[in-house]
Every structure is written in C-alpha cells, then in structure tokens.
Write an enzyme that holds these catalytic residues in place. Structure first.
Site, PDB file in Angstrom:
ATOM      1  N   ASN A  64       1.088  -1.412  -0.219  1.00 31.28           N
ATOM      2  CA  ASN A  64      -0.154   0.270  -0.393  1.00 31.28           C
ATOM      3  C   ASN A  64       0.821   1.561  -0.767  1.00 31.28           C
ATOM      4  O   ASN A  64       1.436   1.877   1.042  1.00 31.28           O
ATOM      5  CB  ASN A  64      -0.821   0.197   1.524  1.00 31.28           C
ATOM      6  N   GLU A  65       0.881   2.368  -1.072  1.00 30.81           N
ATOM      7  CA  GLU A  65       2.017   2.995  -1.332  1.00 30.81           C
ATOM      8  C   GLU A  65       1.494   3.882  -0.537  1.00 30.81           C
ATOM      9  O   GLU A  65       0.161   4.230  -0.128  1.00 30.81           O
ATOM     10  CB  GLU A  65       2.084   3.302  -2.972  1.00 30.81           C
ATOM     11  N   PRO A  66       1.732   5.168  -0.462  1.00 26.55           N
ATOM     12  CA  PRO A  66       1.830   6.511   0.242  1.00 26.55           C
ATOM     13  C   PRO A  66       0.587   7.010  -0.612  1.00 26.55           C
ATOM     14  O   PRO A  66       0.773   6.606  -2.083  1.00 26.55           O
ATOM     15  CB  PRO A  66       2.628   7.562  -0.065  1.00 26.55           C
TER      16      PRO A  66
ATOM     17  N   THR B 153      10.255   2.662  -4.510  1.00 24.48           N
ATOM     18  CA  THR B 153       9.735   1.187  -4.051  1.00 24.48           C
ATOM     19  C   THR B 153      10.748  -0.221  -4.957  1.00 24.48           C
ATOM     20  O   THR B 153      11.331  -0.946  -4.327  1.00 24.48           O
ATOM     21  CB  THR B 153       8.715   0.518  -3.905  1.00 24.48           C
TER      22      THR B 153
END
Length: 633
Positions: free
Chosen positions: A155-157, A174
């Site tokens: 779950n990226e920013p 990432t």
C-alpha cells in the site's frame, strides 16, 4: 515520560536479532493460545528482508521447542505482478524458502496472492482472498514490515484507509528498494497484488518490525507524527493493538533517542552534550559559537545551562570537540604530541588493515583516507571480504571473454578452450531465465572481473600486490542474492588474516543500510574475529584500534563523528577516478537500493555534505570530508 511523543507502543531491542526473536515469541504465544482454545490461528504474514530473522526463529522454535503449525492458517500480504510462483523473487518462493518448507503447516492452509493470473481475473481473485479471511473470523495476528516511504504491504503513499485487496502500481522508490532481488531495476515488476489497509486494520493484533537506521525516519513519522495516508504506516495509530518491534537503529530518530532531554532527566555526558548542541545549532542554522542562552531555553536545554553554566562555556566545549575531530593525519601525526587528536602518534608507521565488504567499498567509502594513509607512509593492507560476483551483469562476462579470446589470437596462443568457454557461456546466457542462478563457471568469471578492478584500484593508490587480500568469505558464495549467515569458516579466515598482519589500525564498514545485508555480515565477522583474538590474549591486539566507516548508502550523523578527514578538490577528483576503475559498477548499479545515483556521485555528494555541515557549525569550509567512528571492542 520517555515514550510521551509516541502514539504507537514501541518495543526496542539492542540488535535486530533480539527484536526478531521477540517478535517470533509473540507469534508463538498467539499460536499456542489459539491451540489451547481449540481454535485455528489465522496469521497475516509479510515478506522482504525484515522478517527473515523472525522466520528463522519460528523454524527454530518448531524444531527445538515443539511449536506446531498444524492448526495455523496463513494469508500473505502481497505478491509481485506478473510473476510465476516458481520464480526465485516471488513471495511464494520466499515463504517456502524461509518458513513453509521447514515447518508442519498443512499446505492447504497456505494462502498467497496469485501473481500469475490474467489481469482480468485479478479483481475476482482479490474479492475471494478477502472472503476467505472473513470466513475464518479475520486475522488473529498480522505481521508487517515498513517501506522507506511508509508503505505497509504494498500500500503505497496515498493509499486510502478504506482500500481493499487490489492490484497496485509500485512507486519507483519501492522498485529501487527491492532491486537487490533482481539483476537490474528494469526487471523489477511495476505492479503488485496487495491486501488493502482497511483489511490490515481489521486484524485483531498487529506487529510491525523495522531494523536499521535506514528505517529510522519513516518509523518516527509513523509513530510520532499525525496520521496521514501519505505515510500509510501512520494509520496504524488508530488500531487498538499494534506494537512496533525495533532495533536501536530503527528507533534512533524517535524523540527518546534524538532529543532525550525532552522526555525527562538525563545524564549529561560529553557525547550527549555534543549531540544536543550540534543538533540545536543545525536546527537554528547558527554556528555553535553563536548560540545564546535564549537558544538553549527555546530548545528545551535549559537544564544544560543550569548544570554547566552559560551558553558561551558550553559552546566552547562543543566547538573544541568538533575542531579536534578534524585531522589530515588518519594514522596519527608522527613526532607530535596532540592529546586531543583522534589517533595516536605512535607507533609510526602503522600497519593498517582496511576491510572492504565488496571490491569497491574501500575506494567509495574512504578513498581519500585510503590514499592519505599510504601517502603518509603507513603499511596499508586491503582485505576484500567477498567476491562481489553477484553484482556483475551478464554483459560484462561476454565482454571480458571476448577480450580474452581476442588477446590469445593476437598472442598466437591456442585459444580452443577459451572459445569453448565463451560458447558455453553465451549459450547459457541466451537461455537464462529471470529466476535462473548463474553457473559456478560464470560466477567465477564475474568474481575475476571484480578482483581485477580491485587490484587495479590498489595499484592506482600505490598498494603492492602482497598487501592485497581476497578473502572470498563463504557466506557470500550462494550464487543468489540471498546470503548465508556468518559461519565458522568466515570467522577463521578473518582471524588468520588479522594474526598475519597484526594491524595497529583496522578500518571496517559500519554501514548496516546496504540493501542486501553483506555489510552487516562482514562487520559481524570482523567483530567476532577480534573478540576471539582478544580472548586468546594475543599481545598485539591491545594496541589495535577499530575505526568504522559508512558505505555508499548513508553517513554518520555529525555529532557521532570522531575522526573527520578533510579533502581538497584535487583529492576528491583523484578519489572519483579511483571509483571509475570499477567499470562493472559504473553507469548501471545492479543493487543500488533506493538511490538512483552512481556510487561516485553518492560518495562525492555525501562527503561534500559532511564538510558543509562542519562549516555550518562554524568550522573551516573544506571541499569534502570522510568520517569515522571508533568502535571499542
């Protein structure tokens, strides 16, 4: 009050090994509690470098203490997309390699997102994945790591707190951070399937692990700052039963470490005074000697004034500490009595042993100091601890083999065998799959390439061949990115070399932020070797000092530095040319971590930044500085 600034409970351990064992014990407790209640234990599991030691401890608990996984049902957080389960880099392979193949879990109870499905089937697969979790009553204990940008799972920013299990685009940072698992960044998948934040937050208990100073900044953001979807891990603040398991490196940016004077009474040692005043000066953008009583009061350091007097006296004390750390004589200045100098004047010349984890860390991390030690008459030995073969691209293999075959033709040498090797290598590489391991022959050629570059660098500095040592430590020689732990043979080889050289100075990489862990193991090997020699009572060890340098990924904080070696513009340029000798690592860094710059760029910018910070604090402005911390053993 020590944890007054922390919005999530934090457990801090001296080392990552101790932290990993504590996390494993927490998981084992949960499994046994559920088993005692006659219920299955539903675990949410994570992958990546962080949980490896924890999984190793779970395997040990299973083998030695009877921890059973027969009633455990596991759900992994994520998987790359697209990827085949059999690929070495897949999280399916990772979990079986590190855990599932070593315990008694029922294969039917293992659930991992499928990264090989057609894209049109992924949405239904994600819905079914969540449905399976819900049917079991949810996750009993969710294990998490944390990305450098704060991601949990993938779950990226920017991921919503309400996000569900889905296919997600990976940020470039990432992909760069995970590039150590792949031959180069272009092969790292751009997509991944991940369990969403809302699903993670529904777990009954959550533990998050983070090791090393590279995670310190994002840990502080997650634990102490306001919740924000820009830092997904900070959303764990609203979970009722989350605990962070950290080593001291990962915790080092928390207020209790960064500014402990704000959390209660402390003992004002010289090191603590230096840390407090240096940090205050940098935050207020003032030279140390310009700080006032008001600055101390407004920075929460009034207790320091009560204990030591007015700002002027404290400023002078810290200024002298900084001034005395700067020296152009890393081996000590001969025929001089300088009590505050970082190194001893005698003996002179010194025998120096520089340990380089990879065949280029010596010139990248302390190239200026390396050259100065030699130029000032010391007997400098260099020990290249690993072959570094995993970081050589396939293109370099065929390039060097082409040269070897062509050279033999020019020299009139029968090159039948060389042509055969070249043909075998070309055939293998043309059919090589992404998950394939290099043959022993190819690994040997890649190691030879790096040895040639390292030897050329030493000759460039002026080191004779008999003072160049290639250890080829066995822990590294797996043929894969993943290395073995430190072994007895690694330590014995290092003990033998230390006893052969009997150094007065040892330089060693203290940088634990390299993305594939080689520096960490190399440091552990040296420390264990020195410990054994000291225990054995070797006479020379009492006159041996150990200095730690940082690698290509970070630098010491300014208040930590005990010896700073200034460099002129010409010395910076000479160091750059030394780094350029390592052509196999230039232009494209195979395992660069989250930093896209080439190693020479990182080194120059880091050394320049250290010099600039000294200047900001009121010291002389130099073009660059290399920094060291002494390790007591």
């Amino acid at each position: 009050m020590i944890d007054a600034f922390e919005k999530i409970p934090v457990n801090i351990y001296p080392t990552y090994q101790e932290g990993a064992k504590a996390a494993a014990q927490k998981i084992a407790e949960t499994i046994r509690e559920k088993e005692a209640a006659g219920q299955p234990c539903v675990l949410g599991l994570a992958t990546g470098a962080t949980p490896k030691a924890m999984y190793a401890e779970l395997v040990r608990l299973h083998r030695e203490e009877g921890l059973s996984f027969k009633h455990v049902i596991s759900f992994n957080l994520d998987e790359y997309y697209p990827i085949e389960p059999e690929a070495y880099q897949s999280y399916y392979s990772f979990m079986h390699r590190h855990l599932f193949s070593h315990i008694d879990i029922d294969p039917k109870n293992i659930h991992i997102p499928d990264g090989s499905l057609p894209k049109e089937e992924i949405k239904a697969h994600c819905l079914e994945y969540e449905a399976q979790i819900e049917a079991l009553g949810g996750i009993d204990l969710q294990v998490l790591g944390i990305g450098g940008n704060g991601h949990i799972g993938f779950n990226e920013p920017g991921s919503s707190i309400y996000s569900r299990t889905r296919l997600i685009n990976l940020e470039n940072s990432t992909r760069l951070a995970n590039a150590y698992e792949w031959p180069n960044i272009s092969q790292v998948p751009r997509l991944a399937v991940t369990v969403g934040i809302s699903v993670i937050l529904q777990a009954k208990k959550i533990i998050l692990m983070a090791w090393g100073t590279g995670k310190a900044a994002v840990v502080r953001q997650s634990v102490e700052d306001q919740m924000t979807e820009a830092v997904p891990a900070s959303l764990l603040q609203q979970h009722p039963d989350t605990v962070f398991f950290l080593d001291e490196g990962a915790a080092s940016n928390l207020t209790r470490y960064r500014s402990p004077w704000l959390t209660g009474d402390i003992q004002w040692t010289p090191k603590m005074i230096k840390k407090a005043v240096v940090n205050m000066a940098l935050q207020r953008n003032k030279p140390v000697l310009s700080l006032t009583d008001t600055d101390y009061m407004e920075s929460g350091l009034s207790d320091l004034l009560v204990e030591l007097g007015d700002a002027y006296e404290v400023n002078l004390q810290v200024f002298y500490m900084l001034r005395d750390s700067i020296t152009g004589w890393p081996g000590g200045k001969p025929n001089a009595v300088i009590p505050a100098h970082p190194e001893r004047s005698e003996p002179y010349p010194k025998r120096v042993l520089l340990f380089s984890p990879h065949p280029d860390d010596d010139i990248i991390s302390m190239g200026g100091t390396f050259q100065r030690l030699h130029d000032q008459g010391h007997q400098v030995h260099v020990a290249y601890q690993t072959s570094g073969n995993i970081a050589v691209t396939d293109e370099f293999v065929t390039r060097f083999l082409d040269f070897a075959v062509g050279f033999e033709e020019i020299a009139g040498i029968d090159n039948t065998r060389s042509q055969q090797i070249l043909g075998d290598v070309q055939t293998y590489l043309s059919q090589k799959k992404q998950s394939s391991m290099d043959t022993e022959q190819i690994r040997a050629i890649k190691g030879l390439i790096r040895r040639g570059e390292a030897r050329a660098t030493c000759r460039y500095v002026g080191i004779p061949d008999e003072q160049i040592h290639f250890q080829n430590l066995p822990f590294y020689e797996t043929g894969t990115i993943e290395k073995k732990p430190m072994g007895e043979q690694d330590v014995q080889l290092t003990v033998e070399l230390l006893r052969q050289v009997k150094p007065h100075q040892v330089f060693c990489a203290g940088d634990l932020a390299d993305p594939h862990g080689t520096h960490k193991v190399c440091l552990e090997v040296v420390l264990e070797a020195l410990r054994r020699i000291k225990e054995a009572g070797d006479e020379w060890i009492g006159n041996c000092w150990l200095w730690l340098y940082k690698g290509a990924w970070q630098e010491w904080d300014i208040h930590e530095i005990e010896m700073a070696i200034p460099m002129s513009p010409d010395q910076v340029r000479k160091k750059r040319y030394g780094i350029f000798i390592h052509q196999s690592q230039k232009d494209m860094v195979p395992f660069q971590g989250s930093d896209a710059r080439e190693f020479w760029q990182r080194a120059e910018e880091r050394n320049a930044a250290t010099a600039a910070e000294y200047a900001r604090l009121g010291l002389t402005q130099y073009a660059a500085m290399e920094a060291f911390v002494r390790w007591q053993f």
